[in-house]
Design an enzyme around this catalytic site. Structure first.
Site, mmCIF file in Angstrom:
data_model
loop_
_atom_site.group_PDB
_atom_site.id
_atom_site.type_symbol
_atom_site.label_atom_id
_atom_site.label_comp_id
_atom_site.label_asym_id
_atom_site.label_seq_id
_atom_site.Cartn_x
_atom_site.Cartn_y
_atom_site.Cartn_z
ATOM 1 C CD GLU A 103 11.680 0.233 11.825
ATOM 2 O OE1 GLU A 103 12.060 1.185 12.519
ATOM 3 O OE2 GLU A 103 12.127 -0.917 11.943
ATOM 4 C CB CYS A 140 12.391 8.435 9.850
ATOM 5 S SG CYS A 140 13.613 7.347 9.140
ATOM 6 C CE LYS A 156 -1.783 3.007 1.902
ATOM 7 N NZ LYS A 156 -1.575 4.363 1.354
ATOM 8 C CD GLU A 164 8.605 12.563 12.959
ATOM 9 O OE1 GLU A 164 7.447 12.125 12.946
ATOM 10 O OE2 GLU A 164 9.574 11.934 12.505
HETATM 11 P P1 NAD Z 1 1.575 8.384 7.797
HETATM 12 O O1 NAD Z 1 1.579 7.547 9.026
HETATM 13 O O2 NAD Z 1 0.556 9.436 7.658
HETATM 14 O O3 NAD Z 1 1.404 7.436 6.518
HETATM 15 C C1 NAD Z 1 2.205 6.310 6.325
HETATM 16 C C2 NAD Z 1 1.444 5.302 5.488
HETATM 17 O O4 NAD Z 1 0.317 4.871 6.222
HETATM 18 C C3 NAD Z 1 0.927 5.862 4.168
HETATM 19 O O5 NAD Z 1 1.059 4.891 3.169
HETATM 20 C C4 NAD Z 1 -0.524 6.122 4.480
HETATM 21 O O6 NAD Z 1 -1.349 6.076 3.339
HETATM 22 C C5 NAD Z 1 -0.839 4.979 5.412
HETATM 23 N N1 NAD Z 1 -2.014 5.216 6.269
HETATM 24 C C6 NAD Z 1 -2.580 6.405 6.613
HETATM 25 N N2 NAD Z 1 -3.660 6.194 7.397
HETATM 26 C C7 NAD Z 1 -3.764 4.855 7.572
HETATM 27 C C8 NAD Z 1 -4.669 4.012 8.293
HETATM 28 N N3 NAD Z 1 -5.693 4.518 8.992
HETATM 29 N N4 NAD Z 1 -4.456 2.682 8.265
HETATM 30 C C9 NAD Z 1 -3.413 2.152 7.586
HETATM 31 N N5 NAD Z 1 -2.548 2.893 6.859
HETATM 32 C C10 NAD Z 1 -2.719 4.232 6.856
HETATM 33 O O7 NAD Z 1 3.061 8.925 7.646
HETATM 34 P P2 NAD Z 1 3.648 9.861 6.484
HETATM 35 O O8 NAD Z 1 3.118 11.216 6.709
HETATM 36 O O9 NAD Z 1 3.476 9.215 5.169
HETATM 37 O O10 NAD Z 1 5.207 9.789 6.829
HETATM 38 C C11 NAD Z 1 5.769 10.545 7.821
HETATM 39 C C12 NAD Z 1 5.985 9.739 9.077
HETATM 40 O O11 NAD Z 1 6.731 8.553 8.799
HETATM 41 C C13 NAD Z 1 6.828 10.496 10.083
HETATM 42 O O12 NAD Z 1 6.319 10.326 11.373
HETATM 43 C C14 NAD Z 1 8.200 9.859 9.973
HETATM 44 O O13 NAD Z 1 9.033 9.969 11.049
HETATM 45 C C15 NAD Z 1 7.836 8.446 9.696
HETATM 46 N N6 NAD Z 1 8.960 7.740 9.055
HETATM 47 C C16 NAD Z 1 9.652 6.820 9.796
HETATM 48 C C17 NAD Z 1 10.734 6.149 9.235
HETATM 49 C C18 NAD Z 1 11.492 5.097 10.022
HETATM 50 O O14 NAD Z 1 12.246 4.334 9.435
HETATM 51 N N7 NAD Z 1 11.325 4.995 11.312
HETATM 52 C C19 NAD Z 1 11.123 6.434 7.922
HETATM 53 C C20 NAD Z 1 10.411 7.402 7.202
HETATM 54 C C21 NAD Z 1 9.318 8.038 7.787
#
Ligand code: NAD
Length: 495
Positions: A265, A300, A189, A399
């Site tokens: 993560e 991240c 996804k 963050e």
């Molecule tokens: P997000 O949590 O909004 O989205 C991540 C994914 O989850 C997307 O594909 C999104 O479509 C999906 N999603 C959204 N709502 C959902 C739901 N209700 N159920 C299941 N899936 C759902 O995050 P983002 O804005 O895309 O990315 C930023 C975040 O990701 C930041 O907090 C960042 O720190 C984190 N991040 C962490 C790492 C790591 O390795 N730890 C790496 C990159 C980003």
């Protein structure tokens, strides 16, 4: 490295409407609906993706399950999987220019970084797990003489992969490659604002000879498709990278459905700690500026909390501000840009909200703090530094996931450790010192998944990445990650 000529040709490529990738073919969403894809480079739509729903997720999971049970992948010899995945890695490398430019049009990362971090890193990750899989052995248990205890390693079944928009290919590959190498079938996804490269990746994997149904990609809104994947009764595991709130939901989905395992993560608020005895303050300042501002802070592990020892505070801040203002923010498809666009207008507004709150709470703006290059129609933000940040401020606790750095002073090592660990997160960190003992003490004292010493960021596939506390659990990368996608089965044989 990609050339400016190649970039300028590829940036004009028509993309059109992209479908879902299920059972080896591109198809429309069940509802026929689509979502526009807007580029943060100029704020204009340039493609569309299928707006999948729960029925599409169900189709994809069924296809993956059927492929798993057929066994042409899941029960194939590891040497076969190695061959297909090696070809896959070669194809990703061959199409690196195209994938890099496509990804940048989608999410705005500066091309210099995107080229290495997305297709090249993804290809390296796929090759790493391809090469690893025919070296994974089961075990013979040290039992009594009259029995034979065998420990088999088997794939889990159907693995759901959910990734964020900052590095969808790199992070996607960290999960897809070990899951496939282990013999699982996968439903991906992608993030709704950066789906295009993962769709293209699925086409390449078919070209490499992966049987239909082994890898499926369902685009759409997270709250719809992501939720459907998380709640699906026939998904055995979810590998997720993204925000804390969505990570929590995935744990709830698991509890409400089939208790699928969930690997998370999540975000970070990583401390970057500069001691007065750091050997090269100028170099530390340059690396620290890159460690927070590259990809507009949408990393991240970004070093978003800078802790500087008082004795060198003024000198270090002068170097840091100089390094920051030298960064050229601009068109991410221009090779001379150091920093590209913020991924979306929505994310830019969120970042500006953090700036306003930091100002209200009494932090002092040193540089940046505003949207720039508005005439382009894109989402660009000046690298932003606040000082006099205190632990109670939002900027110290939450963050941003944008180009906003909060700076604090400290006097002693104990104070640095206390400040570093005063967060609900524990993803990354760094320590700058020329004292080996200080470095090792700090590595032990900092509660985080990674502690960099005399550098910031940077790591290769050989070491695990992941967090502690609310930065999640489970690790991507290295052979440790492969274990997540393998189930242990005991055979207890009376002799
Ligand atoms: P997000 O949590 O909004 O989205 C991540 C994914 O989850 C997307 O594909 C999104 O479509 C999906 N999603 C959204 N709502 C959902 C739901 N209700 N159920 C299941 N899936 C759902 O995050 P983002 O804005 O895309 O990315 C930023 C975040 O990701 C930041 O907090 C960042 O720190 C984190 N991040 C962490 C790492 C790591 O390795 N730890 C790496 C990159 C980003």
């Amino acid at each position: 490295m990609i050339s400016q000529n190649a970039i300028d040709t590829l940036r004009r490529t028509e993309i059109g409407a992209r479908g879902l990738f299920i059972d080896g073919v591109q198809i429309e969403a069940t509802s026929g609906a689509s979502l526009p894809v807007t580029s943060p480079i100029d704020g204009r739509p340039f493609a569309s993706i299928a707006d999948g729903n729960a029925a599409d997720i169900d189709r994809a999971v069924k296809s993956a399950r059927k492929a798993f049970e057929r066994g042409s992948w899941s029960r194939s010899a590891p040497a076969f999987r190695k061959k297909v995945l090696t070809k896959f890695a070669e194809l990703v490398e061959k199409h690196a220019d195209e994938l890099a430019v496509l990804g940048v049009r989608d999410n705005g990362t500066e091309i210099g970084m995107a080229y290495k971090a997305e297709p090249l890193s993804a290809a390296g990750t796929i090759r790493y797990y391809a090469e690893a899989i025919d070296k994974v052995y089961g075990e013979i248990a040290p039992t009594a003489d009259n029995v034979l205890g065998l420990i088999h390693k088997e794939p889990l079944g159907v693995v759901g992969v959910i990734v964020p928009w900052n590095f969808p290919l790199m992070i996607g590959a960290w999960k897809i490659a070990p899951a496939l190498a282990a013999g699982n079938c996968v439903v991906v996804k992608p993030p709704e604002i950066a789906s295009l490269t993962l769709l293209r990746l699925a086409e390449l994997v078919s070209e490499a000879g992966l049987p239909a149904g082994v890898l499926n990609v369902v685009t759409g809104r997270g709250a719809v498709t992501g939720e459907a994947l998380g709640l699906h009764m026939d998904v055995d595991a979810i590998a997720f990278t993204g925000s804390g709130p969505v990570g929590r939901r995935l744990l709830e989905y698991s509890a409400r459905s089939n208790l699928k395992r969930v690997f998370l993560e999540l975000g970070g608020k990583s401390p970057n700690i500069v001691f007065a005895d750091a050997s090269d303050l100028k170099q530390a300042a340059v690396v620290s500026a890159n460690g927070i501002f590259r990809n507009s802070g949408q990393v991240c592990v970004a070093g978003s909390r800078l802790l500087v020892q008082s004795a060198v505070y003024d000198r270090f801040m002068d170097e840091l501000v100089a390094a920051t203002t030298r960064l050229k923010v601009g068109d991410p498809l221009d090779l001379t840009s150091d920093v590209g666009a913020v991924s979306s207008a929505e994310q830019l507004n969120k970042n500006l909200g953090f700036v306003a709150r930091a100002t209200e709470e009494g932090a002092q703006l040193v540089t940046g703090g505003e949207r720039i290059l508005t005439e382009t129609g894109g989402s660009y933000m000046a690298p932003t530094i606040f000082e006099n940040v205190t632990q109670d401020m939002q900027l110290a606790r939450e963050e941003v996931f944008g180009p906003v750095l909060g700076v604090m002073r400290f006097e002693t090592e104990e104070e640095a450790v206390r400040l570093a660990n005063s967060t609900v997160y524990g993803l990354a960190s760094a320590v700058w010192t020329s004292n080996l003992s200080t470095a090792h003490r700090m590595v032990r004292a900092i509660n985080a998944g990674v502690v960099h010493v005399n550098t910031y960021g940077g790591a290769d596939i050989t070491v695990p990445l992941g967090g502690v506390k609310q930065s999640g659990f489970g690790r991507d990368k290295s052979l440790h990650a492969l274990e997540k996608y393998l189930e242990l089965k005991t055979a207890w044989i009376a002799l």
